[in-house]
Design an enzyme around this catalytic site. Sequence first.
Site, PDB file in Angstrom:
ATOM      1  N   TYR A   1       0.858  -1.196   0.000  1.00 24.55           N
ATOM      2  CA  TYR A   1       0.000   0.000   0.000  1.00 24.55           C
ATOM      3  C   TYR A   1       0.896   1.248   0.000  1.00 24.55           C
ATOM      4  CZ  TYR A   1      -3.289   3.641   1.263  1.00 24.55           C
ATOM      5  OH  TYR A   1      -4.023   4.806   1.268  1.00 24.55           O
TER       6      TYR A   1
ATOM      7  N   LYS B   1       1.238   4.313  -2.829  1.00 30.61           N
ATOM      8  CA  LYS B   1       1.056   5.745  -2.573  1.00 30.61           C
ATOM      9  C   LYS B   1       2.352   6.533  -2.815  1.00 30.61           C
ATOM     10  CE  LYS B   1      -3.320   5.875  -1.870  1.00 30.61           C
ATOM     11  NZ  LYS B   1      -4.203   6.679  -2.731  1.00 30.61           N
TER      12      LYS B   1
HETATM   13  P1  NDP Z   1     -13.346   4.570   0.951  1.00 30.39           P
HETATM   14  O1  NDP Z   1     -13.175   3.087   1.021  1.00 30.39           O
HETATM   15  O2  NDP Z   1     -14.420   5.193   1.765  1.00 30.39           O
HETATM   16  O3  NDP Z   1     -13.520   5.034  -0.564  1.00 30.39           O
HETATM   17  C1  NDP Z   1     -12.801   4.444  -1.611  1.00 30.39           C
HETATM   18  C2  NDP Z   1     -13.442   4.852  -2.918  1.00 30.39           C
HETATM   19  O4  NDP Z   1     -12.656   4.325  -3.991  1.00 30.39           O
HETATM   20  C3  NDP Z   1     -14.843   4.302  -3.078  1.00 30.39           C
HETATM   21  O5  NDP Z   1     -15.674   5.297  -3.625  1.00 30.39           O
HETATM   22  C4  NDP Z   1     -14.674   3.149  -4.044  1.00 30.39           C
HETATM   23  O6  NDP Z   1     -15.831   3.039  -4.868  1.00 30.39           O
HETATM   24  C5  NDP Z   1     -13.507   3.643  -4.900  1.00 30.39           C
HETATM   25  N1  NDP Z   1     -12.826   2.518  -5.516  1.00 30.39           N
HETATM   26  C6  NDP Z   1     -12.102   1.545  -4.897  1.00 30.39           C
HETATM   27  N2  NDP Z   1     -11.677   0.641  -5.791  1.00 30.39           N
HETATM   28  C7  NDP Z   1     -12.146   1.046  -7.007  1.00 30.39           C
HETATM   29  C8  NDP Z   1     -12.063   0.523  -8.320  1.00 30.39           C
HETATM   30  N3  NDP Z   1     -11.413  -0.613  -8.576  1.00 30.39           N
HETATM   31  N4  NDP Z   1     -12.662   1.199  -9.322  1.00 30.39           N
HETATM   32  C9  NDP Z   1     -13.338   2.339  -9.077  1.00 30.39           C
HETATM   33  N5  NDP Z   1     -13.458   2.888  -7.854  1.00 30.39           N
HETATM   34  C10 NDP Z   1     -12.877   2.237  -6.834  1.00 30.39           C
HETATM   35  O7  NDP Z   1     -11.909   5.178   1.360  1.00 30.39           O
HETATM   36  P2  NDP Z   1     -11.350   6.676   1.392  1.00 30.39           P
HETATM   37  O8  NDP Z   1     -12.375   7.665   1.057  1.00 30.39           O
HETATM   38  O9  NDP Z   1     -10.633   6.809   2.681  1.00 30.39           O
HETATM   39  O10 NDP Z   1     -10.260   6.570   0.249  1.00 30.39           O
HETATM   40  C11 NDP Z   1     -10.184   7.465  -0.832  1.00 30.39           C
HETATM   41  C12 NDP Z   1      -8.727   7.688  -1.191  1.00 30.39           C
HETATM   42  O11 NDP Z   1      -8.057   8.286  -0.088  1.00 30.39           O
HETATM   43  C13 NDP Z   1      -7.955   6.407  -1.512  1.00 30.39           C
HETATM   44  O12 NDP Z   1      -7.089   6.645  -2.600  1.00 30.39           O
HETATM   45  C14 NDP Z   1      -7.144   6.162  -0.226  1.00 30.39           C
HETATM   46  O13 NDP Z   1      -5.985   5.421  -0.474  1.00 30.39           O
HETATM   47  C15 NDP Z   1      -6.861   7.580   0.183  1.00 30.39           C
HETATM   48  N6  NDP Z   1      -6.497   7.796   1.576  1.00 30.39           N
HETATM   49  C16 NDP Z   1      -7.318   7.381   2.596  1.00 30.39           C
HETATM   50  C17 NDP Z   1      -6.948   7.604   3.903  1.00 30.39           C
HETATM   51  C18 NDP Z   1      -7.758   7.113   5.069  1.00 30.39           C
HETATM   52  O14 NDP Z   1      -7.204   7.040   6.193  1.00 30.39           O
HETATM   53  N7  NDP Z   1      -9.030   6.809   4.916  1.00 30.39           N
HETATM   54  C19 NDP Z   1      -5.723   8.338   4.224  1.00 30.39           C
HETATM   55  C20 NDP Z   1      -4.936   8.696   3.074  1.00 30.39           C
HETATM   56  C21 NDP Z   1      -5.333   8.465   1.813  1.00 30.39           C
HETATM   57  P3  NDP Z   1     -16.523   1.660  -5.311  1.00 30.39           P
HETATM   58  O15 NDP Z   1     -16.215   0.647  -4.247  1.00 30.39           O
HETATM   59  O16 NDP Z   1     -17.973   2.008  -5.406  1.00 30.39           O
HETATM   60  O17 NDP Z   1     -15.907   1.383  -6.629  1.00 30.39           O
HETATM   61  C1  8X3 Z   2      -4.335   5.756   4.625  1.00 27.58           C
HETATM   62  C2  8X3 Z   2      -3.617   6.181   5.858  1.00 27.58           C
HETATM   63  O1  8X3 Z   2      -2.072   5.376   7.693  1.00 27.58           O
HETATM   64  O2  8X3 Z   2      -3.860   3.906   7.039  1.00 27.58           O
HETATM   65  O3  8X3 Z   2      -3.634   6.076   3.487  1.00 27.58           O
HETATM   66  O4  8X3 Z   2      -1.982   4.211   5.596  1.00 27.58           O
HETATM   67  S1  8X3 Z   2      -2.843   4.846   6.579  1.00 27.58           S
END
Ligand code: NDP
Ligand code: 8X3
Length: 253
Positions: free
Chosen positions: A154, A158
């Site tokens: 992961y 990133k």
């Molecule tokens: P969620 O799981 O709430 O949202 C993830 C989103 O990505 C969903 O809308 C999902 O939609 C979509 N998604 C996942 N896989 C696919 C795919 N194969 N095709 C199309 N859409 C996809 O997580 P977050 O909102 O937290 O995550 C959003 C972004 O933020 C990600 O890139 C994550 O790595 C990043 N992030 C998150 C952090 C956290 O702590 N939560 C911290 C740092 C970064 P669906 O399943 O409907 O396709």
């Molecule tokens: C998501 C934040 O700390 O779970 O990107 O990797 S952490």
Amino acid sequence: MNKNTKTALITGATSGIGEATAYEFAKKGINLVLCGRRFERLETIKKALERFADIHILNFDVSNKKATFSAIESLPEAFKQIDILINNAGNAHGLDPINEGNLDDWEAMIDINVKGLLYVSKAIIPQMTERKSGHIINIGSSAGKEVYLKGNVYCASKHAVLAITEGMRLDLNNYGIKVGVINPGMVETEFSQVRFKGDAQANTVYKGFEALQAKDIAEIIYFTISRPPHVNIADLLVFPTAQASATLVKKHL
Ligand code: NDP
Ligand code: 8X3
């Protein structure tokens, strides 16, 4: 459709940061192309936001190259010009030491977080270079700046998002296109449910401290896209106050 209004395409708009960004943008009158795999959720969000802006939904998996290009190709005339691209779709799959990692999890993270972001970008960028304008925001992570125990693939995905962002900014500089990355720390979304595949472990991740909420990041994304033309926020790291690094989180348990 109001011709002076901008249009943003948001991947991963069905939950978490992407969904909150859709609300934030729509309330500011930005027309939206909402993307994700869960069609019912896209429809529900579209219905909720239609009173604020024009909304079009695209139901596809970003890791499917063909589906990604044909979905973007299918955009109706009124939504074809994408002014703002938010590359947000992504997730962590699993949390295992490298020697015990699951190949399917690794492939999902590389295919979605890295290749999916590239496919969507490749499909959108030509119209931006042609117009010599546009704004691309990639959602990275604190995991793209710092590797943590069991985070291996992961974190690598990133780190790749960060490198791709920097590459995009260099290559698109001549075209006046803004490119930036927003790197959140721990945000309470469906992220951990996905990472731990519904295991109860997911419920403990945000216990004992005040994690960031999706809206916190959505507001920052809106701030970023609403700066004047000469200002490009290139790289932001955003932690909850309780978090100082990937592994140092002040918890009251
Ligand atoms: P969620 O799981 O709430 O949202 C993830 C989103 O990505 C969903 O809308 C999902 O939609 C979509 N998604 C996942 N896989 C696919 C795919 N194969 N095709 C199309 N859409 C996809 O997580 P977050 O909102 O937290 O995550 C959003 C972004 O933020 C990600 O890139 C994550 O790595 C990043 N992030 C998150 C952090 C956290 O702590 N939560 C911290 C740092 C970064 P669906 O399943 O409907 O396709
Ligand atoms: C998501 C934040 O700390 O779970 O990107 O990797 S952490």
